[in-house]
Design an enzyme around this catalytic site. Sequence first.
Site, PDB file in Angstrom:
ATOM      1  N   HIS A  19      41.410  50.652  32.773  1.00  0.00           N
ATOM      2  CA  HIS A  19      42.690  51.313  33.037  1.00  0.00           C
ATOM      3  C   HIS A  19      42.491  52.799  33.298  1.00  0.00           C
ATOM      4  CE1 HIS A  19      45.435  47.940  31.834  1.00  0.00           C
ATOM      5  NE2 HIS A  19      44.282  47.529  31.310  1.00  0.00           N
ATOM      6  N   ASP A 116      51.024  53.451  33.189  1.00  0.00           N
ATOM      7  CA  ASP A 116      50.221  52.236  33.171  1.00  0.00           C
ATOM      8  C   ASP A 116      51.083  50.981  33.088  1.00  0.00           C
ATOM      9  OD1 ASP A 116      47.157  51.451  32.660  1.00  0.00           O
ATOM     10  OD2 ASP A 116      48.420  50.106  31.475  1.00  0.00           O
ATOM     11  N   VAL A 335      26.547  52.602  32.899  1.00  0.00           N
ATOM     12  CA  VAL A 335      25.854  52.992  34.129  1.00  0.00           C
ATOM     13  C   VAL A 335      26.864  53.405  35.195  1.00  0.00           C
ATOM     14  CG1 VAL A 335      23.897  51.454  33.688  1.00  0.00           C
ATOM     15  CG2 VAL A 335      25.852  50.627  35.042  1.00  0.00           C
ATOM     16  N   GLU A 360      34.942  48.065  43.965  1.00  0.00           N
ATOM     17  CA  GLU A 360      33.694  48.803  44.169  1.00  0.00           C
ATOM     18  C   GLU A 360      32.710  47.991  45.015  1.00  0.00           C
ATOM     19  OE1 GLU A 360      32.420  49.911  40.260  1.00  0.00           O
ATOM     20  OE2 GLU A 360      34.109  51.283  39.975  1.00  0.00           O
ATOM     21  N   GLY A 375      41.428  37.141  30.980  1.00  0.00           N
ATOM     22  CA  GLY A 375      42.557  37.783  31.650  1.00  0.00           C
ATOM     23  C   GLY A 375      42.775  37.381  33.098  1.00  0.00           C
ATOM     24  N   GLN A 377      40.837  37.562  35.626  1.00  0.00           N
ATOM     25  CA  GLN A 377      39.590  37.525  36.394  1.00  0.00           C
ATOM     26  C   GLN A 377      39.430  36.278  37.263  1.00  0.00           C
ATOM     27  OE1 GLN A 377      36.665  38.422  33.342  1.00  0.00           O
ATOM     28  NE2 GLN A 377      37.615  40.406  32.961  1.00  0.00           N
TER      29      GLN A 377
END
Length: 461
Positions: A19, A116, A335, A360, A375, A377
């Site tokens: 978020h 949000d 990372v 991304e 969730g 996904q």
Amino acid sequence: MSPASVVHVALLPSAGMGHLTPFLRLAALLVRHHCHVTLITPQPTVSKAEQHLLTRFQSSFPDVNQVQFHVVPPDEDVPSAADPFFLQFAAIRRSSHLLSPILASLSPPLSAFVYDMTLISPVLPIANTLGVPYYILFTSSATMFSFYSYFPSLPAPQSFPDVVEIPGVLAIPKSSIPPPLMIPNSIFGNLFKEDSPKLTKLHGVFINTFEGLEAVSLEALNCGKVVKELPPVYPVGPFVPCEFEKVDQKGAPLTWLDDQPDGSVVYVCFGSRTALGRDQIRELGDGLVRSGCRFLWVVKDKKVDKEDEEGLDGLLGEELVERIKEKGLVVKEWVDQSEILGHKAVRGFVSHCGWNSVIEAAWCGVPILGWPQIGDQKINAEVVSKSGWGVWKKDWGWEGERVVKGEEIGEAVKEMMNNESLKIRAVQVKEDARKAISVGGGCEIALQNLREEWKKIVKNI
């Protein structure tokens, strides 16, 4: 500029990197469009990664006004096993009354407020008193938003049909619906029930997506096919990773990638919240070795990074660590994922299909092997699959439903890495992503139009 001519936008994210990251990228985007931005950050953060990211953002954008919003601690009787991020969602919601003096004190006067998606109901009455347009940033896909907005039309969870037909969008099998929605009185389920009926009261919804990826869902949402009187849905993506997100990895993993042949590495990461069980982690490691591919694996067995102190030998076992050394690199630290996905050595991505990760990968043109865990996904994985630049193994199930064996994982990784059609389509998605933020692209047009609307408000204040 004089205060009277400043377009001032306040942003309020919620808990978790999934978020916070899109909100910070949106803040950077608004700054580039000559807006003054105030970032209201709930404190304390759940993870160290969130706090470190906020610090780096502040260093890179000193002109962004950052205001801390100290939330009421969670109830003492909450079970210790409860998801710490969901608990923080609930704590921020309980603390929403503390926002009024913060928002009222901002100067120059606000032109718009973006908050949000997990905070719709409690913040709505406060936003309504501001006298300016207010929006949510929905931190998932437009396809997931179509399910979210259609949710009030569905029967009680225990009576869900085997397939949920979202008008104009797609059919979602019951097996792809977020499991917490099936649990009576869960925090996640209660958020859905309380918030989704109030979407029509907003002035708009921002989503980190673009036409080239989700044209069908966006058209259905904005033409009233999903819900009549739904406010405009603005595709303001793809949010481009920013310089402040880069972290010092002390030479690894980017140095390791520099030594690998072009297009030879599969990157494996399940995001900031997904912690696999110990048995599944070891099967995944075995599968990566079996695939014969070079791999960079970010491993995680705790939801919250503050709790994660075990070394790799203890987590993976010495034998697996030895087998990995020949072709793989395993790291436990946070990372710079966007930089890894953009590296010429990376050819594929084993991902949980959290929406930030999907975008991304789209931005970098990297095919995905989806392994949804929680969730939204599975619905996001369906977006990737239907777009033709990724696949997902539907029989692998949700997190913890079964331990997927190394043989299956290795074969799936090998198939994805050798699939030339996925790579060709991923490159097309990458081109669509870049068009969206170029002159005349969907993201640029949406933000230019919004800024013109907000400028009118400034003149009338």
